[in-house]
Design a protein around this motif. Structure first.
Motif, PDB file in Angstrom:
ATOM      1  N   LEU A  35     102.419  36.106  42.305  1.00 50.62           N
ATOM      2  CA  LEU A  35     103.413  37.149  42.512  1.00 50.62           C
ATOM      3  C   LEU A  35     104.505  37.037  41.452  1.00 50.62           C
ATOM      4  O   LEU A  35     105.071  35.963  41.240  1.00 50.62           O
ATOM      5  CB  LEU A  35     104.012  37.058  43.914  1.00 50.62           C
ATOM      6  CG  LEU A  35     103.081  37.474  45.045  1.00 50.62           C
ATOM      7  CD1 LEU A  35     103.779  37.341  46.388  1.00 50.62           C
ATOM      8  CD2 LEU A  35     102.575  38.894  44.858  1.00 50.62           C
ATOM      9  N   GLN A  36     104.764  38.163  40.809  1.00 53.64           N
ATOM     10  CA  GLN A  36     105.776  38.228  39.755  1.00 53.64           C
ATOM     11  C   GLN A  36     106.851  39.218  40.174  1.00 53.64           C
ATOM     12  O   GLN A  36     106.546  40.323  40.625  1.00 53.64           O
ATOM     13  CB  GLN A  36     105.105  38.684  38.458  1.00 53.64           C
ATOM     14  CG  GLN A  36     106.056  38.897  37.312  1.00 53.64           C
ATOM     15  CD  GLN A  36     105.306  39.402  36.071  1.00 53.64           C
ATOM     16  OE1 GLN A  36     104.158  39.059  35.831  1.00 53.64           O
ATOM     17  NE2 GLN A  36     105.976  40.239  35.302  1.00 53.64           N
ATOM     18  N   LYS A  37     108.119  38.831  40.039  1.00 49.50           N
ATOM     19  CA  LYS A  37     109.219  39.715  40.423  1.00 49.50           C
ATOM     20  C   LYS A  37     109.407  40.804  39.372  1.00 49.50           C
ATOM     21  O   LYS A  37     109.286  40.546  38.176  1.00 49.50           O
ATOM     22  CB  LYS A  37     110.513  38.925  40.581  1.00 49.50           C
ATOM     23  CG  LYS A  37     110.521  38.033  41.805  1.00 49.50           C
ATOM     24  CD  LYS A  37     111.892  37.467  42.060  1.00 49.50           C
ATOM     25  CE  LYS A  37     111.915  36.493  43.192  1.00 49.50           C
ATOM     26  NZ  LYS A  37     111.684  37.041  44.485  1.00 49.50           N
ATOM     27  N   ILE A  38     109.682  42.022  39.859  1.00 47.77           N
ATOM     28  CA  ILE A  38     110.006  43.133  38.975  1.00 47.77           C
ATOM     29  C   ILE A  38     111.276  43.801  39.482  1.00 47.77           C
ATOM     30  O   ILE A  38     111.502  43.902  40.685  1.00 47.77           O
ATOM     31  CB  ILE A  38     108.842  44.153  38.870  1.00 47.77           C
ATOM     32  CG1 ILE A  38     108.434  44.689  40.240  1.00 47.77           C
ATOM     33  CG2 ILE A  38     107.646  43.546  38.151  1.00 47.77           C
ATOM     34  CD1 ILE A  38     107.394  45.796  40.194  1.00 47.77           C
ATOM     35  N   GLU A  39     112.124  44.216  38.556  1.00 49.65           N
ATOM     36  CA  GLU A  39     113.386  44.873  38.899  1.00 49.65           C
ATOM     37  C   GLU A  39     113.209  46.388  38.849  1.00 49.65           C
ATOM     38  O   GLU A  39     112.558  46.913  37.949  1.00 49.65           O
ATOM     39  CB  GLU A  39     114.495  44.466  37.910  1.00 49.65           C
ATOM     40  CG  GLU A  39     114.897  43.012  37.996  1.00 49.65           C
ATOM     41  CD  GLU A  39     115.662  42.662  39.262  1.00 49.65           C
ATOM     42  OE1 GLU A  39     116.344  43.544  39.828  1.00 49.65           O
ATOM     43  OE2 GLU A  39     115.563  41.496  39.680  1.00 49.65           O
ATOM     44  N   ILE A  40     113.817  47.070  39.790  1.00 50.15           N
ATOM     45  CA  ILE A  40     113.782  48.524  39.828  1.00 50.15           C
ATOM     46  C   ILE A  40     115.036  49.044  39.139  1.00 50.15           C
ATOM     47  O   ILE A  40     116.153  48.748  39.566  1.00 50.15           O
ATOM     48  CB  ILE A  40     113.727  49.034  41.288  1.00 50.15           C
ATOM     49  CG1 ILE A  40     112.598  48.369  42.060  1.00 50.15           C
ATOM     50  CG2 ILE A  40     113.622  50.554  41.327  1.00 50.15           C
ATOM     51  CD1 ILE A  40     111.255  48.416  41.396  1.00 50.15           C
ATOM     52  N   LYS A  41     114.860  49.796  38.046  1.00 51.64           N
ATOM     53  CA  LYS A  41     115.999  50.369  37.321  1.00 51.64           C
ATOM     54  C   LYS A  41     116.536  51.610  38.023  1.00 51.64           C
ATOM     55  O   LYS A  41     117.741  51.853  38.045  1.00 51.64           O
ATOM     56  CB  LYS A  41     115.595  50.739  35.886  1.00 51.64           C
ATOM     57  CG  LYS A  41     115.417  49.561  34.977  1.00 51.64           C
ATOM     58  CD  LYS A  41     114.801  49.911  33.625  1.00 51.64           C
ATOM     59  CE  LYS A  41     115.512  50.930  32.821  1.00 51.64           C
ATOM     60  NZ  LYS A  41     114.932  51.098  31.471  1.00 51.64           N
ATOM     61  N   ASN A  42     115.601  52.389  38.576  1.00 52.38           N
ATOM     62  CA  ASN A  42     115.979  53.660  39.171  1.00 52.38           C
ATOM     63  C   ASN A  42     114.858  54.100  40.105  1.00 52.38           C
ATOM     64  O   ASN A  42     113.723  53.664  39.944  1.00 52.38           O
ATOM     65  CB  ASN A  42     116.180  54.703  38.059  1.00 52.38           C
ATOM     66  CG  ASN A  42     117.039  55.867  38.476  1.00 52.38           C
ATOM     67  OD1 ASN A  42     117.280  56.074  39.666  1.00 52.38           O
ATOM     68  ND2 ASN A  42     117.500  56.653  37.506  1.00 52.38           N
ATOM     69  N   GLY A  43     115.166  54.959  41.043  1.00 54.37           N
ATOM     70  CA  GLY A  43     114.143  55.471  41.939  1.00 54.37           C
ATOM     71  C   GLY A  43     114.682  56.628  42.746  1.00 54.37           C
ATOM     72  O   GLY A  43     115.893  56.782  42.895  1.00 54.37           O
ATOM     73  N   ARG A  44     113.756  57.445  43.255  1.00 57.01           N
ATOM     74  CA  ARG A  44     114.177  58.605  44.052  1.00 57.01           C
ATOM     75  C   ARG A  44     112.982  59.177  44.796  1.00 57.01           C
ATOM     76  O   ARG A  44     111.832  58.871  44.494  1.00 57.01           O
ATOM     77  CB  ARG A  44     114.815  59.670  43.176  1.00 57.01           C
ATOM     78  CG  ARG A  44     113.848  60.312  42.194  1.00 57.01           C
ATOM     79  CD  ARG A  44     114.531  61.408  41.366  1.00 57.01           C
ATOM     80  NE  ARG A  44     113.612  62.038  40.468  1.00 57.01           N
ATOM     81  CZ  ARG A  44     113.376  61.675  39.220  1.00 57.01           C
ATOM     82  NH1 ARG A  44     114.017  60.637  38.711  1.00 57.01           N
ATOM     83  NH2 ARG A  44     112.515  62.321  38.464  1.00 57.01           N
TER      84      ARG A  44
END
Length: 172
Positions: free
Chosen positions: A53-62
């Motif tokens: 499992l690798q962490k990923i950051e969410i820059k934006n979402g909708r």
């Protein structure tokens, strides 16, 4: 939160990347959270990359029409986002908001013993189903029981003993 198909001790499955959106690396997300858009409240996400499992950051979402779209840090092209299609999305369980003492997330109740008013063991909680009218707890034992997860059928939950008491006949 709705039940998710799988979880482990520290991670909880909350969705799946099921497509790409546009040309700038955005992805479409199928969310298991309720409401669906709540998946965007949790960051970072974790995805399986080569068995880890690798962490990923969410820059934006909708919310986009009837789907959720998200832009992940470091994913800036359509080609990059296509590599993520089919990946399950996990969060750390610690990211979930605290509930009141008598409230539970469904994943916390999986594996609890279900007993009826005669203290007959009906089996273990296997999963939950949303039917629209009410939620249902699916209990696997000698036979499978689909018990409405509402009063008067749901009597009490004892989280210390990992038991759920229901008003349900063992033969029904």
């Amino acid at each position: 939160m709705s039940s998710a198909p799988h979880s482990n001790e520290k991670k909880l499955l909350v969705g799946k990347i099921n497509g790409f959106f546009g040309l700038q690396g955005w992805v479409k997300v199928f969310s298991y959270t309720k409401p669906r858009v709540n998946i965007l409240n949790y960051s970072p996400w974790s995805i399986d990359v080569d068995g880890e499992l690798q962490k990923i950051e969410i820059k934006n979402g909708r919310e986009q029409s009837k789907t959720i779209v998200a832009h992940i840090s470091g994913i800036d092209t359509r080609e990059d986002s296509q590599k993520l299609i089919g990946k399950d999305i996990y969060i750390d369980k610690e990211q979930l908001p605290e509930l009141n003492e008598d409230q539970y997330y469904w994943h916390e109740l999986i594996g609890f013993t279900v007993l009826n008013h005669n203290k007959e063991n009906l089996g273990l909680v296997d999963y939950f189903v949303e039917t629209g009218a009410n939620n249902v707890i699916v209990v696997k034992g000698i036979k499978e029981h689909w018990i409405p997860y509402i009063e008067p059928y749901l009597v009490s939950v004892d989280s210390k003993k990992k038991e759920i008491f229901v008003d349900w006949d063992k033969d029904f």
